[in-house]
Design an enzyme around this catalytic site. Structure first.
Site, PDB file in Angstrom:
ATOM      1  N   SER A 177      -1.724  10.155  -3.927  1.00 19.31           N
ATOM      2  CA  SER A 177      -1.737   8.745  -3.542  1.00 19.31           C
ATOM      3  C   SER A 177      -2.623   7.968  -4.521  1.00 19.31           C
ATOM      4  CB  SER A 177      -2.208   8.626  -2.079  1.00 19.31           C
ATOM      5  OG  SER A 177      -2.046   7.308  -1.609  1.00 19.31           O
TER       6      SER A 177
ATOM      7  N   ARG B 255      -5.636  -0.922   9.563  1.00 14.61           N
ATOM      8  CA  ARG B 255      -5.282   0.495   9.702  1.00 14.61           C
ATOM      9  C   ARG B 255      -3.865   0.656  10.265  1.00 14.61           C
ATOM     10  NH1 ARG B 255      -5.684   5.278   7.367  1.00 14.61           N
ATOM     11  NH2 ARG B 255      -5.639   7.013   8.835  1.00 14.61           N
TER      12      ARG B 255
ATOM     13  N   ASP C 189       9.230   7.362   1.199  1.00 10.90           N
ATOM     14  CA  ASP C 189       7.974   6.654   0.918  1.00 10.90           C
ATOM     15  C   ASP C 189       8.275   5.218   0.524  1.00 10.90           C
ATOM     16  OD1 ASP C 189       5.486   5.752   0.013  1.00 10.90           O
ATOM     17  OD2 ASP C 189       5.022   7.610  -1.039  1.00 10.90           O
TER      18      ASP C 189
ATOM     19  N   HIS D 169       5.167   8.269   3.047  1.00 14.60           N
ATOM     20  CA  HIS D 169       4.075   8.490   2.096  1.00 14.60           C
ATOM     21  C   HIS D 169       3.148   9.610   2.557  1.00 14.60           C
ATOM     22  CE1 HIS D 169       1.164   7.622  -0.979  1.00 14.60           C
ATOM     23  NE2 HIS D 169       0.227   7.444  -0.070  1.00 14.60           N
TER      24      HIS D 169
END
Lengths: 386, 386
Positions: free
Chosen positions: B146, B234, B332, B365
């Site tokens: 990532s 978040r 993703d 992802h």
């Protein structure tokens, strides 16, 4: 109001709501274009997405461009020389229809969160009442876009025989968890904004021309209003309405000019950030936050499977129409193409002659508002063959 | 601290930063597993995503499970019987490295927004300094996941000859506008939270075990802290880290049991909403908001094309390594597969022998953290052949 083409229909009072409770003295706003013929068989009803008004296209009384200006008018895909077009502002929306910002006759104050729980079935019933009031027994075509596509499914299912043909645009037979998650987070951004104040922010008239909306504040005097929550909700909306593919070509990594930037640490730097900011600024004060919450949740709740013993296909199979055009776009992450396929399959299984059009427009869910050429070809062609 | 396996490396002081300014007396936390062999040629460095610590996997000093527990250990894909594994906590992260919550020696107070602008090149330089301090001239393999994949590209480009083989996991050679838009909105949710207070919220020690982090508050006493902004940030992260496909199977439209719901109007109703809420609650107080802002923006800024006269391919072609494994996943939406293809093409054009693995894991992802079987097969196989 000058330049206002809206008409109003007073709903039967009380108007019972699907999830309980009823509205008293409620009304919905609508606009019409073209002329109803003698046989009353050339009516087209448009049900809208979450935020648009009933102003689909300009007209003499209101020459301002409508939200589907390129699609509707004389000689356009939705040809007002042939069709009598009606668009009803969704019940619960603040664009003229009774909504949480309207005055509750029982208290003399705005409903706010005392507005009864709203379902898209209620939106459908209210729209059907308008159509019936115009002396129309059966629509030549019912067009539903985005949330309005779900309202349209409810309309056809709950009013059998009221629709000959249907055009389903970028919608879904039920909300999937990704869409629920996005909408839930949009609602949370508004609800957690302290200025939302449990729904008791200052309602201001700028957001609606409807006469019965309370005007308790003045935007220029910084009323208590959840600007931040609404801005975040709108930006998240725009992100999910468009597509990464479009933005790669449109914005890439282009920076704003230094004079366009502010001094704010972590402030706007990339063009894509400025684009989102512009969208948010135009939206924040033009849509009542509580109305947004109600319509957003109604979108999550809608589920055609409720009418099919838990099966989407069985629910759709209860809809009786002659013909349908179902359009979707491969870049839509909010109402993915497979959901349009479900609608097409279900309507076909119910006996309709269904055309399914899968577009590759790069604009994502919003393609129906942007890629007018592709949508015009499909919708205009279908309507011309009716 | 009990159960803490971290070691610390004091960076050269001053430590100049790419975008200007320098850190004085800064350090980074790291952990190691396995043993460095005599030839010092069995070292593997892992660079992490935005939020993980250096605790990749459990070890005798810290038996708590690490963030890639299933991937690394004796006999696992990253086999600590063979490799000497190092993981460096990113400079700017609050998991032990110097970050905006650390004390600025110039003022005796936390840096907050006086922390210099952070770039992933700074993260890479700091990690390289740790590796050099361990007497390792050349890594057998550099693994970047990532955001850490971007830091790894910077590492290889800025330190030629320091890496033999590279594993690139779910990353990108530059941020695309969709990813920038998402991260910008996450930052905005934090910045617009009045409790963020221009970065001057109450820093509390619970979020980090690093001794030099100021402890000015106590979570139990409701300190001034941007809980709402962090929660929204978040949740938006989790939505974009996973995939709609996974959620259709996992959550569908399942409702919470009535006793799991709260009385809040518009409160949690669907399981997917509760899932997001759980993720947010676990995250909000465990990551310093200013550190989050700095690392998030560093991810937007990184662009390998800066090193290739505006061309991603030319930038990648400046990286000199022998072998690479590039892994991505079709679901993703944040780091789309075509960006992994770019990395694979660029490294191959630069002369490396490249294996490209496109997975169809449904987890989006986050697949590298969840679909351990598929990632183990690819990573373990590649490392075994080195």
């Amino acid at each position: 109001m000058s330049n206002d083409a809206r008409r109003y229909f007073n709903l039967p009072s009380p108007f019972p709501m699907k999830r309980g409770g009823a509205l008293h003295g409620a009304r919905v706003a609508y606009e019409t274009w073209g002329s109803l013929n003698e046989a009353r068989d050339n009516a087209v009803l448009i049900l809208t997405g979450l935020s648009p008004s009933a102003h689909v296209a300009s007209c003499p009384e209101d020459p301002s461009p409508g939200w589907w200006e390129g699609m509707q008018g004389a000689g356009k895909a939705i040809d007002t020389d042939r069709w009598f077009v009606i668009c009803v502002n969704s019940l619960g929306s603040d664009k003229g229809s009774t909504c949480p910002a309207s005055i509750d006759p029982a208290s003399g104050k705005p409903y706010r969160l005392d507005f009864p729980e709203l379902a898209l079935e209620d939106v459908a019933h209210a729209a059907h009442a308008v159509v019936a009031s115009l002396g129309i027994d059966r629509l030549a075509c019912l067009i539903g876009c985005s949330m309005g596509g779900m309202s349209a499914l409810a309309y056809m299912l709950l009013h059998p025989g009221s629709v000959r043909a249907h055009i389903s645009v970028d919608t879904a037979p039920q909300a999937q968890p990704f869409a629920i998650a996005i909408r839930s987070l949009q609602r949370e951004a508004i609800r957690l904004d302290p200025q939302w104040n449990d729904g008791n922010y200052d309602i201001h008239g700028g957001m609606s021309a409807a006469g019965d909306i309370a005007d308790q504040g003045d935007a220029s005097q910084s009323p208590r209003y959840p600007d931040i929550g609404m801005s975040i909700a709108r930006k998240l909306g725009v992100i999910t309405y468009r597509s990464a593919m479009e933005w790669n070509g449109r914005f890439a990594r282009i920076r704003l000019d230094p004079e366009q930037r502010d001094d704010d640490p972590f402030g706007l730097e990339f063009q894509v950030e400025s684009y989102l900011e512009g969208h948010a600024r135009r939206f924040v004060r033009t849509f009542d936050p509580n109305s947004y919450l109600y319509l957003s949740r109604a979108s999550d709740w809608f589920d055609i499977a409720e009418y099919g013993h838990g099966s989407v296909l069985e629910g759709l199979k209860r809809i009786r129409i002659e013909q349908a055009l179902v359009i979707g776009v491969s870049t839509d992450i909010l109402f993915p193409l497979e959901q349009q396929e479900q609608i097409a399959e279900g309507l076909q299984a119910a006996g309709a002659a269904v055309e399914f059009v899968a577009l590759d427009s790069p604009q994502g869910h919003d393609a129906f508002l942007v890629d007018i050429e592709s949508y015009s070809r499909a919708i205009g062609g279908f309507l011309a063959r009716l």
